[in-house]
Design an enzyme around this catalytic site. Structure first.
Site, short mmCIF file in Angstrom:
data_model
loop_
_atom_site.label_atom_id
_atom_site.label_comp_id
_atom_site.label_asym_id
_atom_site.label_seq_id
_atom_site.Cartn_x
_atom_site.Cartn_y
_atom_site.Cartn_z
N LYS A 1 36.81 6.20 -34.20
CA LYS A 1 37.09 4.77 -34.33
C LYS A 1 36.00 4.06 -35.16
O LYS A 1 36.28 3.06 -35.82
CB LYS A 1 37.25 4.12 -32.95
CG LYS A 1 38.52 4.59 -32.21
CD LYS A 1 39.81 4.24 -32.96
CE LYS A 1 41.06 4.55 -32.13
NZ LYS A 1 42.31 4.26 -32.84
N TYR B 1 36.20 10.64 -29.95
CA TYR B 1 36.95 9.38 -30.04
C TYR B 1 36.09 8.23 -30.60
O TYR B 1 36.51 7.57 -31.56
CB TYR B 1 37.54 9.02 -28.67
CG TYR B 1 38.37 7.75 -28.70
CD1 TYR B 1 39.62 7.74 -29.30
CD2 TYR B 1 37.89 6.57 -28.13
CE1 TYR B 1 40.38 6.57 -29.34
CE2 TYR B 1 38.64 5.41 -28.16
CZ TYR B 1 39.89 5.41 -28.76
OH TYR B 1 40.64 4.25 -28.80
#
Ligand SMILES: NC(=O)c1ccc[n+]([C@@H]2O[C@H](COP(=O)([O-])OP(=O)(O)OC[C@H]3O[C@@H](n4cnc5c(N)ncnc54)[C@H](OP(=O)(O)O)[C@@H]3O)[C@@H](O)[C@H]2O)c1
Length: 255
Positions: free
Chosen positions: A171, A167
């Site tokens: 991002k 994750y």
């Protein structure tokens, strides 16, 4: 005056739904991008019942055909797009909290397919429509988790969070994509920015968080409604700090 048209991906719930609601309150016609027709129709109906101009658009950010169909439909119905909010995202498709050394590549690829490739797929499909608007805004919903400064420094509690590969790196890629699209579009009136909602109570966090979904939507709405002299190519939103109660208000975050 003609209403502005805004497309929000992953708008059937959570931060995306609240973003649609707040943009509708600004007078925009909101297109509820959702991969599931029932969930998307239900969200659009709920907004219409409260007086908003809201319509469901089937859109799975991992599916070329679905994204192309959505672009065609928007072109036919409106001829242009004023706002694109790339909001759809996931933490982990397999929902496993793992150290980087134990990360399954399958899971990493699945997260990137939504969080990273989805942003490129949808942005590239919608760009011709955004270029037809007088001053379009693109908002990529990112996270402080993707800020290398926050992850490695001491000014944000993020630095103390457990290490994780998929994750945060997805991002960080969204942040760089934001910078690169802003660079490409710097001579035209389209602004491209990344939003940080902060730790928000949604299904994504299992209901945990310090901010409501409506608060989590505020950075996206701010960036979607920037005036002509606003910034392009920044990460803006909630600031989590090691000072006081941790709430640093809103501002531009370090990448
Ligand atoms: N909550 C937080 O604390 C937090 C913090 C920082 C950043 N963010 C970011 O904020 C964004 C929204 O998250 P949220 O907290 O509102 O999560 P959420 O409530 O789980 O909503 C995620 C949305 O993304 C949609 N989605 C997932 N995969 C998709 C796909 N392939 N195509 C289209 N839509 C898809 C989901 O649709 P379905 O209902 O069909 O699954 C849902 O509408 C994400 O980008 C997330 O990374 C969240």
């Amino acid at each position: 005056m003609v209403n502005k048209i805004a497309l929000i991906t992953g708008a059937n719930k959570g931060i995306g739904f609240e973003t649609a609601k707040q943009l509708a309150a600004e007078g925009m016609t909101v297109l509820i991008g959702a991969r599931d027709a029932e969930r998307g129709e239900q969200a659009a109906r709920e907004l219409r019942e409260s007086g908003a101009g809201a319509h469901f658009v089937q859109l799975d950010v991992t599916d070329d055909a679905s994204v192309a169909r959505a672009a065609k439909q928007i072109e036919k119905d409106y001829g242009h797009l004023d706002v694109l909010v790339n909001n759809a995202g996931t933490a982990s498709v397999a929902r496993k909290r793992t150290q980087p050394s134990e990360t399954a590549l399958e899971d990493m690829k699945a997260v990137y397919e939504i969080n990273v490739f989805g942003v490129v797929r949808v942005t590239n499909a919608m760009l011709p429509l955004l270029q037809m608007a007088p001053a379009a805004r693109i908002v990529n919903v990112s996270s402080e988790a993707g800020s290398i400064t926050s992850q490695t420094g001491t000014t944000s509690p993020m630095g103390g969070n457990p290490a994780s590969a998929q994750y945060p790196s997805s991002k960080a890629a969204v942040n760089m994509l934001t910078a690169q699209y802003a660079k490409q579009l710097r001579d035209v009136p389209i602004k491209v920015n990344a939003a940080n909602p902060g730790f928000t109570q949604t299904d994504f966090t299992g209901g945990r968080g310090v901010r409501t979904a409506a608060q989590g939507a505020e950075p996206s709405v701010y960036l979607a409604t920037l005036p002509d002299d606003g910034p392009s190519g920044v990460l803006y939103g909630h600031i989590w700090t090691t000072e006081g109660d941790g709430d640093g208000g809103y501002g531009v975050l370090s990448w």
